[in-house]
Motif scaffolding. Structure first.
Motif, PDB file in Angstrom:
ATOM      1  N   ILE A 174     -14.104  12.303  -5.654  1.00 50.82           N
ATOM      2  CA  ILE A 174     -13.110  12.593  -6.694  1.00 50.82           C
ATOM      3  C   ILE A 174     -11.915  13.293  -6.040  1.00 50.82           C
ATOM      4  O   ILE A 174     -12.042  14.391  -5.499  1.00 50.82           O
ATOM      5  CB  ILE A 174     -13.706  13.483  -7.801  1.00 50.82           C
ATOM      6  N   GLU A 175     -10.779  12.642  -6.053  1.00 47.30           N
ATOM      7  CA  GLU A 175      -9.561  13.172  -5.440  1.00 47.30           C
ATOM      8  C   GLU A 175      -8.479  13.284  -6.510  1.00 47.30           C
ATOM      9  O   GLU A 175      -8.091  12.290  -7.115  1.00 47.30           O
ATOM     10  CB  GLU A 175      -9.098  12.277  -4.294  1.00 47.30           C
ATOM     11  N   VAL A 176      -8.031  14.502  -6.707  1.00 46.58           N
ATOM     12  CA  VAL A 176      -6.979  14.790  -7.690  1.00 46.58           C
ATOM     13  C   VAL A 176      -5.989  15.742  -7.047  1.00 46.58           C
ATOM     14  O   VAL A 176      -6.376  16.619  -6.250  1.00 46.58           O
ATOM     15  CB  VAL A 176      -7.574  15.420  -8.975  1.00 46.58           C
ATOM     16  N   ASP A 177      -4.720  15.574  -7.368  1.00 51.20           N
ATOM     17  CA  ASP A 177      -3.690  16.472  -6.849  1.00 51.20           C
ATOM     18  C   ASP A 177      -3.969  17.904  -7.328  1.00 51.20           C
ATOM     19  O   ASP A 177      -4.107  18.154  -8.521  1.00 51.20           O
ATOM     20  CB  ASP A 177      -2.308  16.021  -7.331  1.00 51.20           C
ATOM     21  N   GLU A 233     -14.896  13.659 -14.840  1.00 54.88           N
ATOM     22  CA  GLU A 233     -14.949  12.782 -13.674  1.00 54.88           C
ATOM     23  C   GLU A 233     -16.353  12.740 -13.072  1.00 54.88           C
ATOM     24  O   GLU A 233     -16.826  11.686 -12.646  1.00 54.88           O
ATOM     25  CB  GLU A 233     -13.944  13.265 -12.624  1.00 54.88           C
ATOM     26  N   LEU A 243     -11.429  18.238 -16.879  1.00 55.33           N
ATOM     27  CA  LEU A 243     -11.199  17.074 -16.028  1.00 55.33           C
ATOM     28  C   LEU A 243     -12.329  16.906 -15.012  1.00 55.33           C
ATOM     29  O   LEU A 243     -12.816  15.787 -14.786  1.00 55.33           O
ATOM     30  CB  LEU A 243      -9.860  17.228 -15.307  1.00 55.33           C
ATOM     31  N   LYS A 252      -2.633  21.956 -12.638  1.00 54.96           N
ATOM     32  CA  LYS A 252      -2.871  20.530 -12.381  1.00 54.96           C
ATOM     33  C   LYS A 252      -4.299  20.089 -12.691  1.00 54.96           C
ATOM     34  O   LYS A 252      -4.529  18.953 -13.099  1.00 54.96           O
ATOM     35  CB  LYS A 252      -2.557  20.209 -10.912  1.00 54.96           C
ATOM     36  N   VAL A 253      -5.277  20.974 -12.461  1.00 56.97           N
ATOM     37  CA  VAL A 253      -6.683  20.594 -12.604  1.00 56.97           C
ATOM     38  C   VAL A 253      -7.385  21.614 -13.491  1.00 56.97           C
ATOM     39  O   VAL A 253      -7.229  22.826 -13.295  1.00 56.97           O
ATOM     40  CB  VAL A 253      -7.396  20.527 -11.237  1.00 56.97           C
TER      41      VAL A 253
END
Length: 263
Positions: free
Chosen positions: A203-206, A244, A240, A235-236
């Motif tokens: 899982i890659e999120v900014d 995910e 979320l 942002k996270v």
């Protein structure tokens, strides 16, 4: 033939009654009564005299038993072990109670100190305004100096605006971050935990940076994945992350937030 007749039966029953009352402490003169009855009845029937003699012997034997010293009770190994366990538990309880009393006394002293004002917290000093803000307040962008020419005023004004703009551009905004620890639980003890960790790290999120991970025992041979991460709050979010991770529904049963700390 004639049946034998016991003429002294009533007296014998009275003597027996006196003896029974003596056994329970109710007739201190039972021996004397029985002796009198014996002398009166010995002429009538020798069998009654023998019965009374036996009653007297029983009374004397009971009195001798009452005055005899009590024998000490010998403890079996099992009883001795139980007594020792109870004494040990009693000592432990005494120590625990003593510790609790000390803590209560310490808390009472602190409470008394707070109520009297001696333990009051020092007032928090207000932060001094930043030097840059003071300098910015000192700038008079639109000041008017009667002694300077119009060109000089424009030049000074332009320099100040340029310096102010340069300082603003060099300031970096503070990014709010948090450290989150997640508990990822599998369906059963046959779940491949290494594969679960690999999928979670995909899982890659900014604004998301995964940290260390470990396995923790849950029960009945089932282990959970405890993994940490650092996120940027803007942002996270936790929703979320949970959404995910639960997408890997073949391996993941549920996700819990074990810890959430601001950095």
């Amino acid at each position: 033939g004639f049946e034998p007749v016991w003429f002294e039966r009533q007296r014998f029953e009275d003597a027996e009654s006196q003896y029974q009352r003596f056994l329970i402490g109710g007739a201190p003169c039972a021996t004397k009564v029985l002796v009198q009855h014996k002398h009166k009845l010995v002429r009538g029937d020798s069998t009654i005299a023998q019965e009374l003699e036996r009653a007297r012997s029983n009374i004397q034997r009971c009195l001798s038993k009452q005055g005899a010293p009590t024998k000490s009770v010998e403890l079996t190994p099992e009883m001795a072990a139980r007594v020792e366990a109870v004494e040990k538990e009693n000592r432990t309880l005494r120590q625990t109670v003593s510790g609790l009393q000390s803590q209560v006394e310490a808390l009472a002293k602190r409470l008394a100190a707070l109520e009297s004002g001696s333990g009051a917290a020092a007032p928090v000093a207000e932060p001094e305004p930043a030097q840059e803000e003071e300098e910015e307040d000192d700038f008079d962008l639109f000041g008017d100096d009667a002694e300077e020419d119009d060109e000089e005023k424009e030049r000074v004004k332009a320099e100040r605006i340029a310096a102010y703009t340069d300082r603003k551009s060099k300031k970096t905004a503070v990014i709010a971050k948090s450290n989150i620890i997640l508990d990822v639980k599998p369906w059963d003890d046959e779940t491949d935990m290494k594969e679960m960790e690999r999928l979670v790290r995909t899982i890659e999120v900014d604004g998301l940076l995964w940290g260390s991970a470990k396995l923790a025992e849950v029960g009945y041979g089932i282990k959970k994945l405890v993994i940490s991460c650092v996120v940027e709050d803007d942002k996270v979010g936790t929703d979320l992350l949970e959404e995910e991770i639960t997408k890997f529904e073949d391996l993941v049963q549920s996700v819990d937030i074990a810890a959430f700390n601001k950095i």
